[in-house]
Design a protein around this motif. Structure first.
Motif, PDB file in Angstrom:
ATOM      1  N   LEU A 199       0.817  -1.211   0.000  1.00  0.00           N
ATOM      2  CA  LEU A 199       0.000   0.000   0.000  1.00  0.00           C
ATOM      3  C   LEU A 199       0.847   1.254   0.000  1.00  0.00           C
ATOM      4  CD1 LEU A 199      -2.910  -0.859   2.433  1.00  0.00           C
ATOM      5  CD2 LEU A 199      -2.958  -0.724  -0.028  1.00  0.00           C
ATOM      6  N   SER A 200       2.068   1.157   0.480  1.00  0.00           N
ATOM      7  CA  SER A 200       2.907   2.337   0.552  1.00  0.00           C
ATOM      8  C   SER A 200       4.032   2.325  -0.469  1.00  0.00           C
ATOM      9  CB  SER A 200       3.528   2.425   1.955  1.00  0.00           C
ATOM     10  OG  SER A 200       2.544   2.416   2.945  1.00  0.00           O
ATOM     11  N   ASP A 201       4.106   1.258  -1.246  1.00  0.00           N
ATOM     12  CA  ASP A 201       5.294   1.058  -2.068  1.00  0.00           C
ATOM     13  C   ASP A 201       5.247   1.731  -3.419  1.00  0.00           C
ATOM     14  OD1 ASP A 201       5.538  -2.376  -0.931  1.00  0.00           O
ATOM     15  OD2 ASP A 201       6.034  -0.485   0.055  1.00  0.00           O
ATOM     16  N   THR A 202       4.082   2.108  -3.893  1.00  0.00           N
ATOM     17  CA  THR A 202       3.999   2.733  -5.207  1.00  0.00           C
ATOM     18  C   THR A 202       3.241   4.032  -5.121  1.00  0.00           C
ATOM     19  OG1 THR A 202       2.036   1.468  -5.700  1.00  0.00           O
ATOM     20  CG2 THR A 202       4.116   0.568  -6.462  1.00  0.00           C
ATOM     21  N   ALA A 203       3.447   4.755  -4.049  1.00  0.00           N
ATOM     22  CA  ALA A 203       2.616   5.922  -3.779  1.00  0.00           C
ATOM     23  C   ALA A 203       3.131   7.142  -4.504  1.00  0.00           C
ATOM     24  CB  ALA A 203       2.559   6.161  -2.284  1.00  0.00           C
ATOM     25  N   ALA A 204       2.837   8.320  -3.949  1.00  0.00           N
ATOM     26  CA  ALA A 204       2.999   9.544  -4.722  1.00  0.00           C
ATOM     27  C   ALA A 204       4.439   9.931  -4.965  1.00  0.00           C
ATOM     28  CB  ALA A 204       2.267  10.680  -4.026  1.00  0.00           C
TER      29      ALA A 204
ATOM     30  N   GLY B 154      -0.218  22.314  -5.891  1.00  0.00           N
ATOM     31  CA  GLY B 154      -0.307  22.365  -7.340  1.00  0.00           C
ATOM     32  C   GLY B 154      -0.213  21.005  -7.988  1.00  0.00           C
ATOM     33  N   ASN B 155       0.584  20.109  -7.415  1.00  0.00           N
ATOM     34  CA  ASN B 155       0.688  18.761  -7.967  1.00  0.00           C
ATOM     35  C   ASN B 155      -0.634  17.994  -7.847  1.00  0.00           C
ATOM     36  OD1 ASN B 155       3.362  18.919  -8.813  1.00  0.00           O
ATOM     37  ND2 ASN B 155       4.162  18.315  -6.811  1.00  0.00           N
ATOM     38  N   GLY B 156      -1.513  18.466  -6.981  1.00  0.00           N
ATOM     39  CA  GLY B 156      -2.792  17.804  -6.800  1.00  0.00           C
ATOM     40  C   GLY B 156      -3.739  17.953  -7.968  1.00  0.00           C
TER      41      GLY B 156
ATOM     42  N   ALA C 273       9.559  16.404 -10.526  1.00  0.00           N
ATOM     43  CA  ALA C 273       8.529  16.468 -11.566  1.00  0.00           C
ATOM     44  C   ALA C 273       8.725  15.430 -12.649  1.00  0.00           C
ATOM     45  CB  ALA C 273       8.520  17.865 -12.190  1.00  0.00           C
ATOM     46  N   ALA C 274       9.834  14.689 -12.613  1.00  0.00           N
ATOM     47  CA  ALA C 274      10.168  13.835 -13.747  1.00  0.00           C
ATOM     48  C   ALA C 274       9.428  12.511 -13.767  1.00  0.00           C
ATOM     49  CB  ALA C 274      11.675  13.558 -13.748  1.00  0.00           C
ATOM     50  N   MET C 275       8.928  12.052 -12.625  1.00  0.00           N
ATOM     51  CA  MET C 275       8.406  10.695 -12.574  1.00  0.00           C
ATOM     52  C   MET C 275       6.972  10.680 -12.066  1.00  0.00           C
ATOM     53  SD  MET C 275       9.968   7.366 -10.586  1.00  0.00           S
ATOM     54  CE  MET C 275       9.739   8.073  -8.965  1.00  0.00           C
ATOM     55  N   SER C 276       6.117   9.928 -12.785  1.00  0.00           N
ATOM     56  CA  SER C 276       4.752   9.723 -12.313  1.00  0.00           C
ATOM     57  C   SER C 276       4.795   8.960 -10.999  1.00  0.00           C
ATOM     58  CB  SER C 276       3.966   8.917 -13.346  1.00  0.00           C
ATOM     59  OG  SER C 276       2.759   8.480 -12.791  1.00  0.00           O
TER      60      SER C 276
END
Length: 420
Positions: A8-13, A376-378, A18-21
């Motif tokens: 649940l925490s391993d692929t979060a935000a 802003g990233n939101g 700014a380079a990576m989704s």
């Protein structure tokens, strides 16, 4: 074991670069920096109530959904397209017939939550397919129809859609359904239009509700989409659930044989029984969306640096996270009780409506707080919170609008109907 927290925490935000989704870090690669020792997302350890075999299945499913589905869903969501490769993978894992597989209601619900946590759009595809397509043929179809259609549907080799809502009749569909079916010998002639039909442009079969011209009774028919007179047009420019391909359907004297009529679908009560479980399932979607939102927000708060400190060190950010955790925990607790009620065969429409209206309201609040926390990233779908926010707006409206579900509860509370 806490399978609901696995990955649940391993692929979060995003970490603030700014380079990576934010979703593109596979769970396995990020395992070293999991949030061990912090408050688990499943605060009440709901998943701990599952038998050990189901805990293992849920843990494995959670990891796969985070590694495979979550990162791969972002592009198709942004492009408003159905990822057939992901659908095939979901079929290979048995997600096309969840209601027919062995397992407790709590396990199935938590799995639906994990599907929504990975991508709400795809969870809608899977959920509607299970609840309203496979579930409808299983519950209301003949033995021949079950044998003919369910094997392909179970693998997503055959795609189906559930066609009830119409252009002029949504909330009042029970009394206002205008699509007609006329018996002509051993065939039925269907005429009318449907709107907001999920997978309508890609479905192989459409489970179509129509009013019998002879007796006025609402009945249901399996309509193959290659029949003359059937047409589907994709609804464009949707805010959310962009992977789900919604459509306008038209039936211009479409002829289907008597063998395509579902024998158990006599009157709107038959549809209502299906919609009861379906509305409860939307509650699990609301749980899943909040699981993702809380996970993303916490990771962002710990990784993002401002004024020389992590965002999570600021009181207002901690207050926001506490509110999100509270909404999630309330939602998960309510759905745990709903699952128990379903297991005992006692779920009623007011209970399902209460879960659907309350939890989608809480999900909206949670996503609003989470979007604000990301600043802003939101507002960027690459950071996922905006994607979730848009999807939750749809959850709030579909499967019975918030207002109609609220009034169903109000009618049960007072004995007085506020709508006809």
């Amino acid at each position: 074991m806490r399978p609901i927290d696995t990955a649940l925490s391993d692929t979060a935000a995003d970490t603030g670069t700014a380079a990576m989704s934010p979703a593109l870090r596979p769970a396995a690669a990020a395992a070293a920096d999991a949030l061990d020792g912090l408050l688990p997302l499943d605060v009440l350890d709901v998943a701990g109530a599952l038998p050990e075999t189901e805990q293992r299945r849920l843990a494995e499913a959670t990891a796969w959904l985070q590694e495979r589905v979550r990162p791969a869903s972002i592009g198709p969501w942004q492009r408003d397209e159905l990822p057939r490769d992901l659908l095939a993978d979901l079929g290979d894992r048995g997600y096309g017939n969840l209601g027919l597989e062995p397992g407790s209601r709590l396990f199935t619900g938590l799995l639906h939550a994990q599907l929504a946590r990975a991508d709400v759009s795809l969870s809608s595809v899977v959920g509607i397919h299970n609840e309203l397509v496979v579930g409808m043929i299983e519950a209301l179809g003949s033995a021949e129809q079950r044998e003919r259609f369910i094997p392909g549907l179970s693998r997503f080799a055959t795609l189906g859609s559930f066609a009830l809502t119409e252009p002029d009749h949504g909330s009042d569909i029970a009394g206002g359904l205008a699509t007609t079916a006329r018996c002509d010998g051993d065939t039925w002639v269907i005429s009318g239009a449907k709107r907001w039909i999920g997978l309508g442009t890609v479905a192989d079969i459409v489970l179509t509700w129509a009013r019998d011209e002879a007796d006025g009774v609402i009945k249901a028919f399996i309509v193959e989409t290659d029949r003359p007179g059937f047409a589907a047009t994709k609804i464009e420019h949707k805010l959310g659930l962009r992977i789900m391909q919604n459509a306008d359907l038209t039936f211009d004297d479409v002829r289907v044989p008597e063998e395509n009529r579902l024998p158990g679908a006599l009157g709107f009560a038959a549809a209502n029984r299906l919609l009861c479980d379906s509305r409860a399932w939307v509650g699990w979607q609301a749980v899943g969306a909040q699981l993702a939102a809380v996970d993303i927000a916490r990771r962002y708060a710990l990784d993002r640096q401002q004024f020389g400190r992590p965002l999570g060190a600021f009181q207002l950010v901690q207050a926001a996270l506490a509110e999100m955790f509270g909404n999630l925990t309330l939602s998960l607790g309510l759905m745990t009780q709903i699952a128990r009620t379903q297991e005992e065969g006692r779920l009623t429409m007011p209970q399902a409506a209460l879960a659907k209206s309350t939890l989608t309201r809480l999900a909206r609040e949670t996503l609003s707080v989470g979007r604000n926390l990301l600043g802003g990233n939101g507002i960027l779908t690459d950071h996922e919170m905006a994607k979730l926010l848009a999807d939750v707006e749809v959850l709030h409206t579909y499967e019975g609008s918030f207002e109609i579900n609220t009034l169903i509860v109000g009618r049960a509370a007072t004995g007085i109907s506020a709508f006809v």
